[in-house]
Design a protein around this motif. Structure first.
Motif, mmCIF file in Angstrom:
data_model
loop_
_atom_site.group_PDB
_atom_site.id
_atom_site.type_symbol
_atom_site.label_atom_id
_atom_site.label_comp_id
_atom_site.label_asym_id
_atom_site.label_seq_id
_atom_site.Cartn_x
_atom_site.Cartn_y
_atom_site.Cartn_z
ATOM 1 N N TYR A 169 0.269 22.440 -2.460
ATOM 2 C CA TYR A 169 -0.222 21.217 -1.816
ATOM 3 C C TYR A 169 -0.063 21.297 -0.297
ATOM 4 O O TYR A 169 -0.987 21.015 0.457
ATOM 5 N N PHE A 228 0.833 -1.216 0.000
ATOM 6 C CA PHE A 228 0.000 0.000 0.000
ATOM 7 C C PHE A 228 0.859 1.254 0.000
ATOM 8 O O PHE A 228 0.589 2.209 -0.730
ATOM 9 N N LEU A 229 1.915 1.267 0.812
ATOM 10 C CA LEU A 229 2.771 2.449 0.896
ATOM 11 C C LEU A 229 3.597 2.652 -0.370
ATOM 12 O O LEU A 229 4.008 3.782 -0.666
ATOM 13 N N SER A 234 0.646 10.173 -15.896
ATOM 14 C CA SER A 234 -0.413 9.278 -16.355
ATOM 15 C C SER A 234 -1.250 9.958 -17.439
ATOM 16 O O SER A 234 -1.431 11.172 -17.447
ATOM 17 N N ASN A 291 -4.223 12.027 -16.296
ATOM 18 C CA ASN A 291 -3.951 13.359 -15.757
ATOM 19 C C ASN A 291 -3.438 14.334 -16.817
ATOM 20 O O ASN A 291 -2.855 15.350 -16.494
ATOM 21 N N THR A 299 2.506 2.058 -3.464
ATOM 22 C CA THR A 299 1.679 2.443 -4.613
ATOM 23 C C THR A 299 1.561 3.962 -4.678
ATOM 24 O O THR A 299 1.269 4.612 -3.678
ATOM 25 N N PRO A 300 1.815 4.543 -5.838
ATOM 26 C CA PRO A 300 1.695 6.001 -5.965
ATOM 27 C C PRO A 300 0.225 6.428 -5.960
ATOM 28 O O PRO A 300 -0.625 5.796 -6.588
ATOM 29 N N LEU A 301 -0.067 7.493 -5.233
ATOM 30 C CA LEU A 301 -1.435 8.001 -5.181
ATOM 31 C C LEU A 301 -1.705 8.984 -6.311
ATOM 32 O O LEU A 301 -2.835 9.151 -6.735
ATOM 33 N N PHE A 302 -0.665 9.631 -6.790
ATOM 34 C CA PHE A 302 -0.816 10.633 -7.835
ATOM 35 C C PHE A 302 0.347 10.494 -8.803
ATOM 36 O O PHE A 302 1.506 10.566 -8.412
ATOM 37 N N ASP A 303 0.029 10.293 -10.064
ATOM 38 C CA ASP A 303 1.052 10.167 -11.097
ATOM 39 C C ASP A 303 0.816 11.247 -12.140
ATOM 40 O O ASP A 303 -0.098 11.140 -12.950
#
Length: 90
Positions: A68, A35-36, A45, A48, A38-42
């Motif tokens: 941010y 879980f840690l 991508s 995006n 895995t990127p939350l924001f790419d």
């Protein structure tokens, strides 16, 4: 009457339970690590591509980071004020 598992005192199963709990801890640890990792924001991508924040991260990382952190700080202050208000005034 059936005794709940946590109340049963089976000394024979102690070694098996210790081994089982170690295996469960390893699986929980690996799940947490997965879980840690895995990127939350790419920002790179394709999803995006038209996102203004992703473009800001690509073009001006320092400003995106400051924005941010500022938003997270403001939200944290507002939440803590509301929690204090709830505790103090009910």
């Amino acid at each position: 009457n059936k005794i709940p598992a946590f109340m049963a005192n089976n000394s024979d199963d102690d070694k098996n339970n210790q081994q089982k709990s170690m295996n469960e801890n390893e699986s929980v640890e690996s799940q947490v690590n997965t879980f840690l990792d895995t990127p939350l924001f790419d920002p790179d991508s394709e999803a995006n591509e038209d996102n203004w924040f992703a473009n800001l991260v690509k073009n001006d990382y320092d400003s995106a980071e400051a924005l941010y952190v500022g938003i997270i700080g403001i939200v944290g202050v507002i939440v803590s004020q509301e929690m204090l208000r709830i505790v103090k005034y009910g």
